[in-house]
Design a protein around this motif. Structure first.
Motif, mmCIF file in Angstrom:
data_model
loop_
_atom_site.group_PDB
_atom_site.id
_atom_site.type_symbol
_atom_site.label_atom_id
_atom_site.label_comp_id
_atom_site.label_asym_id
_atom_site.label_seq_id
_atom_site.Cartn_x
_atom_site.Cartn_y
_atom_site.Cartn_z
ATOM 1 N N ARG A 22 -12.503 9.550 66.443
ATOM 2 C CA ARG A 22 -11.546 8.431 66.510
ATOM 3 C C ARG A 22 -10.486 8.507 65.412
ATOM 4 N N PRO A 26 -6.339 10.954 67.235
ATOM 5 C CA PRO A 26 -5.009 10.323 67.254
ATOM 6 C C PRO A 26 -3.962 11.102 66.446
ATOM 7 N N ARG A 27 -4.378 11.741 65.369
ATOM 8 C CA ARG A 27 -3.443 12.557 64.584
ATOM 9 C C ARG A 27 -2.946 13.739 65.413
ATOM 10 N N ASP A 30 -0.641 12.465 68.178
ATOM 11 C CA ASP A 30 0.646 12.089 67.606
ATOM 12 C C ASP A 30 1.502 13.334 67.370
ATOM 13 N N LYS A 33 2.869 14.344 70.879
ATOM 14 C CA LYS A 33 3.393 13.302 71.772
ATOM 15 C C LYS A 33 4.747 13.631 72.376
ATOM 16 N N HIS A 40 -7.063 9.811 74.701
ATOM 17 C CA HIS A 40 -8.458 10.090 74.333
ATOM 18 C C HIS A 40 -9.323 9.092 75.097
#
Length: 119
Positions: A22, A26-27, A30, A33, A40
Motif C-alpha cells: 500500500r 502508489p509511488r 504515480d 501515470k 491497485h
C-alpha cells in the motif's frame, strides 16, 4: 508505445506485508501515470488465497513481491494464468526489498511495468 484502454488496468499484488504494498505501489503508479491508467485492485498475502482473489478481481497484471521464492512465484503465476489466461505477470527479484530497500523496489517496478505492458 503505451497501452491505452477503455478502463484502467487492474493490478493484483501478492505480498505478505500488505502495508508495504500500500505504501510502495502508489509511488510506482504515480511514476507511470502519464503513460498508463493502473489501479491497485487488491493484495493477497497468502498463496492459498490467490485463486479466489484472481477469480474475483480478474486482474490484468499480477506482481509478486520479493519475499517469494522462484517456485512460489511460478505457482502464483500458474494459478493466475489458469483463471485469466492473458494476465501479465511479473515479480520483484527475491530479496531486493531487504537488500536495497523500498526505493529500489519502486525503481525496479517503474522500469519493469512498461516492458511488461508494452510487450
Amino acid at each position: 508505445m503505451s497501452v491505452t484502454s477503455a478502463r484502467p488496468l487492474l493490478l493484483l499484488t501478492v505480498n505478505t506485508a500488505p502495508e508495504r504494498a500500500r505504501r510502495l505501489i502508489p509511488r510506482v503508479l504515480d511514476n507511470l501515470k502519464d503513460r498508463y491508467s493502473i489501479v491497485h485492485a487488491a493484495n493477497v498475502a497468502r498463496i492459498s488465497d490467490v485463486e479466489a482473489v484472481v477469480e474475483a478481481v480478474q486482474p490484468d497484471v499480477v506482481c509478486c513481491a520479493s519475499m517469494w521464492s522462484k517456485e512460489e512465484v511460478a505457482e502464483i503465476h500458474a494459478i493466475a494464468k489458469k483463471l485469466v489466461p492473458n494476465v501479465k505477470t511479473t515479480f520483484i527479484p527475491h530479496g531486493l526489498q531487504v537488500e536495497k530497500g523500498p526505493d529500489a523496489v519502486v525503481e525496479f517496478l517503474t522500469e519493469e511495468f512498461p516492458k511488461l505492458l508494452d510487450a
